[in-house]
Design a protein around this motif. Sequence first.
Motif, PDB file in Angstrom:
ATOM      1  N   UNK A  26       7.192   6.423   4.214  1.00 43.50           N
ATOM      2  CA  UNK A  26       6.777   7.827   4.131  1.00 43.50           C
ATOM      3  C   UNK A  26       5.786   8.171   5.236  1.00 43.50           C
ATOM      4  N   UNK A  27       4.913   7.230   5.561  1.00 41.05           N
ATOM      5  CA  UNK A  27       3.951   7.477   6.640  1.00 41.05           C
ATOM      6  C   UNK A  27       4.648   7.482   7.999  1.00 41.05           C
ATOM      7  N   UNK A  28       5.553   6.532   8.221  1.00 43.23           N
ATOM      8  CA  UNK A  28       6.257   6.480   9.510  1.00 43.23           C
ATOM      9  C   UNK A  28       7.110   7.722   9.729  1.00 43.23           C
ATOM     10  N   UNK A  29       7.660   8.279   8.663  1.00 45.38           N
ATOM     11  CA  UNK A  29       8.524   9.460   8.782  1.00 45.38           C
ATOM     12  C   UNK A  29       7.747  10.763   8.883  1.00 45.38           C
ATOM     13  N   UNK A  30       6.426  10.704   8.609  1.00 45.98           N
ATOM     14  CA  UNK A  30       5.619  11.911   8.626  1.00 45.98           C
ATOM     15  C   UNK A  30       5.568  12.637   7.290  1.00 45.98           C
ATOM     16  N   UNK A  31       6.192  12.057   6.260  1.00 43.75           N
ATOM     17  CA  UNK A  31       6.167  12.663   4.923  1.00 43.75           C
ATOM     18  C   UNK A  31       4.747  12.710   4.364  1.00 43.75           C
ATOM     19  N   UNK A  32       3.922  11.732   4.739  1.00 45.24           N
ATOM     20  CA  UNK A  32       2.551  11.661   4.237  1.00 45.24           C
ATOM     21  C   UNK A  32       1.662  10.999   5.281  1.00 45.24           C
ATOM     22  N   UNK A  33       0.369  11.315   5.219  1.00 45.53           N
ATOM     23  CA  UNK A  33      -0.614  10.698   6.115  1.00 45.53           C
ATOM     24  C   UNK A  33      -1.485   9.676   5.404  1.00 45.53           C
ATOM     25  N   UNK A  34      -1.738   9.886   4.123  1.00 47.16           N
ATOM     26  CA  UNK A  34      -2.555   8.953   3.342  1.00 47.16           C
ATOM     27  C   UNK A  34      -1.872   8.709   1.999  1.00 47.16           C
ATOM     28  N   UNK A  35      -1.606   7.444   1.710  1.00 46.08           N
ATOM     29  CA  UNK A  35      -0.907   7.086   0.473  1.00 46.08           C
ATOM     30  C   UNK A  35      -1.675   5.980  -0.244  1.00 46.08           C
ATOM     31  N   UNK A  36      -1.956   6.206  -1.515  1.00 45.38           N
ATOM     32  CA  UNK A  36      -2.518   5.174  -2.377  1.00 45.38           C
ATOM     33  C   UNK A  36      -1.364   4.373  -2.967  1.00 45.38           C
ATOM     34  N   UNK A  37      -1.405   3.045  -2.815  1.00 42.40           N
ATOM     35  CA  UNK A  37      -0.386   2.162  -3.394  1.00 42.40           C
ATOM     36  C   UNK A  37      -1.070   1.280  -4.432  1.00 42.40           C
ATOM     37  N   UNK A  38      -0.575   1.339  -5.655  1.00 40.47           N
ATOM     38  CA  UNK A  38      -1.210   0.648  -6.775  1.00 40.47           C
ATOM     39  C   UNK A  38      -0.207  -0.290  -7.432  1.00 40.47           C
ATOM     40  N   UNK A  39      -0.681  -1.448  -7.867  1.00 36.95           N
ATOM     41  CA  UNK A  39       0.071  -2.311  -8.773  1.00 36.95           C
ATOM     42  C   UNK A  39      -0.747  -2.467 -10.036  1.00 36.95           C
ATOM     43  N   UNK A  40      -0.150  -2.174 -11.188  1.00 33.35           N
ATOM     44  CA  UNK A  40      -0.903  -2.233 -12.445  1.00 33.35           C
ATOM     45  C   UNK A  40       0.017  -2.657 -13.580  1.00 33.35           C
ATOM     46  N   UNK A  41      -0.487  -3.534 -14.452  1.00 37.94           N
ATOM     47  CA  UNK A  41       0.335  -4.044 -15.549  1.00 37.94           C
ATOM     48  C   UNK A  41      -0.495  -4.337 -16.791  1.00 37.94           C
ATOM     49  N   UNK A  42       0.148  -4.161 -17.952  1.00 32.58           N
ATOM     50  CA  UNK A  42      -0.372  -4.673 -19.220  1.00 32.58           C
ATOM     51  C   UNK A  42       0.733  -5.531 -19.834  1.00 32.58           C
ATOM     52  N   UNK A  43       1.006  -6.676 -19.204  1.00 28.35           N
ATOM     53  CA  UNK A  43       2.079  -7.556 -19.664  1.00 28.35           C
ATOM     54  C   UNK A  43       1.782  -8.175 -21.027  1.00 28.35           C
ATOM     55  N   UNK A  44       0.515  -8.152 -21.454  1.00 31.88           N
ATOM     56  CA  UNK A  44       0.188  -8.690 -22.772  1.00 31.88           C
ATOM     57  C   UNK A  44       0.899  -7.921 -23.883  1.00 31.88           C
ATOM     58  N   UNK A  45       1.417  -6.727 -23.570  1.00 27.77           N
ATOM     59  CA  UNK A  45       2.103  -5.904 -24.576  1.00 27.77           C
ATOM     60  C   UNK A  45       3.574  -6.277 -24.747  1.00 27.77           C
ATOM     61  N   UNK A  46       4.115  -7.096 -23.829  1.00 29.34           N
ATOM     62  CA  UNK A  46       5.548  -7.404 -23.896  1.00 29.34           C
ATOM     63  C   UNK A  46       5.798  -8.916 -23.949  1.00 29.34           C
TER      64      UNK A  46
END
Length: 322
Positions: free
Chosen positions: A126-146
């Motif tokens: 998205x940044x290389x294409x010009x779709x966005x200039x600043x992007x937050x990328x998050x990884x989040x899990x609550x695997x204890x629920x499954x």
Amino acid sequence: MRRAVIRGVGHYLPERVVENAEFETALDTTDEWIRSRSGIERRHFAAETETTSQLATKAARAALASAGMTAQDLDAIVLATSTADLTFPSAATMVQDALGMTGGFAFDVQAVCAGFVYALANANGMILSGQADRVMVIGAETFSRILDWSDRSTCVLFGDGAGAVILEAATGDGTPADRGILATDLNSDGRYRDLLYVDGGVSTGTSGVLRMQGKEVFRHAVDKLAATAEAALEKAGLTHADVDWIVPHQANIRIIQATAKKLGMPMEKVVVTVQDHGNTSAASIPLALSVGVERGQIRSGDVVVVEAIGGGLAWGSVALRW
């Protein structure tokens, strides 16, 4: 040439720490058994009222503080998770609301343990294409629920947590000396979907629990992780000698060690957090990146390769200069 450069990083771990010994009362297992087979010593479990989006929001705030930005500076949020609060809307939109971000867009990516790599590659595109200039990328899990709490081969391996990075567009020369993401490599093969899956969903009317064929996953993981890391380095125009840090998915110390050996990389160049976090799925790599920076391991200008494999099977890697 336009590049996506990491400007900030942060993480959050739930308050509850679960040591291996805690499993000994309910399962036929021991601290020594868990450590010897996985390298895991402890993990964090979310409180009963804590959701994946709440963990993600706390990691997001830490990343914003690290970058010296506010939520209004962001154009997008891409959140990798397999344990979103609800079937829909996305956990990313919940984080967007919690941060007070009223513009831009937010969406989830689901590639299980490879989710953060997939999200990072999408944000880079998205940044290389010009779709966005600043992007937050998050990884989040609550695997204890499954987790199936009667299955000692799986329930002792996983933990909860969240990590986040902020990517910002910058101009480079188009060479491997540029800062930012230099190359990505994504792969999947649905023939192996039964090796690691959750036996629930809309088709069953239940949330289900995690099922895994551990030996088979191990066999695929080492070969595929090494191959994808090699592919990303080749695309980036880099060699093993250029790499300062490998930041692998933190699933199992034996997989981490075997992959490093296959790549010809010493363990001194591998960021390892699995002993303290367990397998946090899509949160694993951003957690390790944030801890690596916190420890003073990862520094500006370092070449970092991240690699992950998860259910699908889905796997991939990203080569970047910090």
